[in-house]
Design a protein around this motif. Structure first.
Motif, PDB file in Angstrom:
ATOM      1  N   TYR A 176      25.047   3.325   1.758  1.00  0.00           N
ATOM      2  CA  TYR A 176      24.327   4.590   1.934  1.00  0.00           C
ATOM      3  C   TYR A 176      23.309   4.765   0.808  1.00  0.00           C
ATOM      4  N   SER A 177      22.120   4.242   0.997  1.00  0.00           N
ATOM      5  CA  SER A 177      21.040   4.419   0.021  1.00  0.00           C
ATOM      6  C   SER A 177      19.766   3.796   0.553  1.00  0.00           C
ATOM      7  N   ASN A 178      18.864   4.628   1.042  1.00  0.00           N
ATOM      8  CA  ASN A 178      17.565   4.138   1.487  1.00  0.00           C
ATOM      9  C   ASN A 178      16.787   3.558   0.311  1.00  0.00           C
ATOM     10  N   LYS A 179      16.933   4.204  -0.848  1.00  0.00           N
ATOM     11  CA  LYS A 179      16.207   3.759  -2.036  1.00  0.00           C
ATOM     12  C   LYS A 179      16.592   2.329  -2.437  1.00  0.00           C
ATOM     13  N   MET A 180      17.863   1.969  -2.243  1.00  0.00           N
ATOM     14  CA  MET A 180      18.352   0.650  -2.641  1.00  0.00           C
ATOM     15  C   MET A 180      18.165  -0.405  -1.556  1.00  0.00           C
TER      16      MET A 180
ATOM     17  N   GLU B  14      16.497   2.825 -10.620  1.00  0.00           N
ATOM     18  CA  GLU B  14      17.136   2.680  -9.312  1.00  0.00           C
ATOM     19  C   GLU B  14      16.117   2.326  -8.226  1.00  0.00           C
TER      20      GLU B  14
ATOM     21  N   GLY C 192      19.786   5.340   4.737  1.00  0.00           N
ATOM     22  CA  GLY C 192      20.001   6.702   4.288  1.00  0.00           C
ATOM     23  C   GLY C 192      20.344   7.597   5.470  1.00  0.00           C
TER      24      GLY C 192
ATOM     25  N   LYS D 164      29.063   5.259   3.296  1.00  0.00           N
ATOM     26  CA  LYS D 164      29.311   5.577   1.889  1.00  0.00           C
ATOM     27  C   LYS D 164      30.502   4.793   1.346  1.00  0.00           C
TER      28      LYS D 164
ATOM     29  N   PRO E   2      25.037   0.568  -4.412  1.00  0.00           N
ATOM     30  CA  PRO E   2      24.094   1.690  -4.468  1.00  0.00           C
ATOM     31  C   PRO E   2      24.568   2.902  -5.259  1.00  0.00           C
ATOM     32  N   LYS E   3      25.766   2.875  -5.806  1.00  0.00           N
ATOM     33  CA  LYS E   3      26.284   4.056  -6.496  1.00  0.00           C
ATOM     34  C   LYS E   3      26.286   3.832  -8.001  1.00  0.00           C
TER      35      LYS E   3
END
Length: 405
Positions: free
Chosen positions: A210-214, A372, A218, A205, A396-397
């Protein structure tokens, strides 16, 4: 490391844990009442259909940070259709929504705020805040008439005859449960696993990974990666495991897949990952529960480049700490450098920023979620292939902003 984790990666206190348990209990009651109402409306009023609420991810493992969301899933009998669950909840006119749907019951509950339904997603979901706790609620519809109290979600037979969305929804708690089972050889080993998971989550993070979507990692990816490290070094202490974690993935030969166990086919007609598919994916990490699937399918060559750079940085920092400890075992080691916030916002000569707006907060959240989910394709397909760039980093944020009328 344990002292640093205690001070800088705190877990929730007892009062907050009890609040979460109380919220989950109340959501379960609302869900079961909804299932009973669906049975009555379809002429099965005497049927004790049951219904169970399951959690997954960081909350299930007990490594969630204060204020973190809870990944939940309602397992309902076949009589409850997905249309009963959502009930035209997208309509802007309240009178057109089904007041008996679970979505509408939750939306109207006095303890609920920030309700956002995402029915058109690959895995449809309701997201909302209940007493200030963010809940992601998935729906799984079994091919059976009842969901008893002793329902075993870990049994492969639960996947017999389910649809694609239910298959993916069930995968979350089944994978989390199996990882926990793999790590439960001894209490000490399980606690070591949880400690390192907390550290890697904080690192990811802080470093913008930290972002599986990006297209990064995750929670489930971190759980699998740390579990593999524990499998390779079962007797190592947390600090040594963290060093080995960075060593393993700093030198990993992608697209060689990360596997905790051999994939098996339980015979229910679901597609199971196989070795031939790994050549089609950039950095495959395979879930251990049936049906095995690649949990990092969103990782692109651009995001893998960022991940590898960060693995190398992490390995260098922790290895230097280990060498310092070897030189002087009494010296106090500074772990904070590993968890320093990324310098993303000063690292590049050019940036692209997207400003996402909508007529209402709910519309904006839904639209932001859609955008996103497409940003990784902008980076990997459009920019990555059409521009002569050595490196593209996706942050990713999102940054919340309020624009005055």
């Amino acid at each position: 490391l344990l002292q640093y984790s205690k001070e800088k990666i705190p877990l929730e206190d007892t009062a907050d844990i009890q609040t979460r348990e109380r919220v989950l209990s109340r959501i379960t009651a609302v869900c079961r009442e909804w299932i009973r109402s669906v049975c009555e409306s379809k002429g099965f009023g005497s049927l004790d259909a049951g219904g169970q609420l399951f959690t997954s991810g960081s909350y299930r493992l007990g490594v969630h940070e204060p204020g973190a969301d809870i990944d939940t899933m309602l397992v309902a009998p076949a009589i409850c259709q997905r249309s009963d669950f959502f009930g035209n909840t997208f309509s802007d006119e309240p009178q057109k929504r089904d007041p008996n749907s679970l979505a509408e019951r939750i939306r109207k509950h006095p303890n609920v705020k920030n309700f956002v339904p995402v029915e058109e997603a690959t895995v449809p979901i309701l997201t909302f805040d209940w007493d200030g706790i963010n809940i992601d609620l998935l729906f799984a519809r079994l091919n059976t008439n009842t969901v008893p109290v002793d329902f075993d979600i870990n049994n492969d037979v639960v996947l017999d005859g389910v649809d694609s969305a239910t298959e993916k929804s069930l995968n979350g708690p089944r994978v989390t449960n199996l990882i926990a089972a793999f790590m439960s050889g001894t209490p000490e080993r399980y606690q070591n696993f949880l400690t390192v998971v907390r550290c890697v989550r904080k690192w990811a993070k802080a470093r913008g990974l930290y972002s599986n979507k990006m297209g990064y990692w995750g929670g489930v990816n971190i759980n699998i990666a740390v579990a593999l490290t524990v499998q390779l070094y079962p007797n190592a202490c947390p600090a040594s495991l963290l060093r080995k974690f960075f060593l393993v993935f700093h030198s990993w030969r992608w697209p060689h897949p990360v596997l905790l166990t051999k994939a098996h086919d339980a015979g229910y007609g679901l597609q199971v990952w196989n070795v031939q598919q790994s050549m089609l994916h950039v950095a495959p990490m395979i879930t251990p529960a049936y049906p095995a699937m690649n949990s990092t399918v969103n990782v692109s060559r651009q995001t893998l480049q960022i991940l590898q750079e960060e693995f190398t940085r992490g390995h260098h920092i922790v290895d230097e700490l280990w060498k310092a400890h070897q030189r002087d075992g009494t010296a106090e080691l500074d772990w904070s450098k590993l968890f320093e916030t990324s310098d993303f916002f000063i690292s590049y000569p050019q940036y692209i920023s997207l400003c996402i707006v909508g007529p209402t907060q709910t519309d904006t959240q839904k639209w932001a979620g859609f955008v996103e989910s497409r940003l990784r394709k902008l980076v990997s397909v459009l920019l990555g292939r059409s521009l002569p760039l050595k490196k593209i980093q996706l942050w990713p944020k999102k940054i919340e902003a309020c624009i005055a009328d």
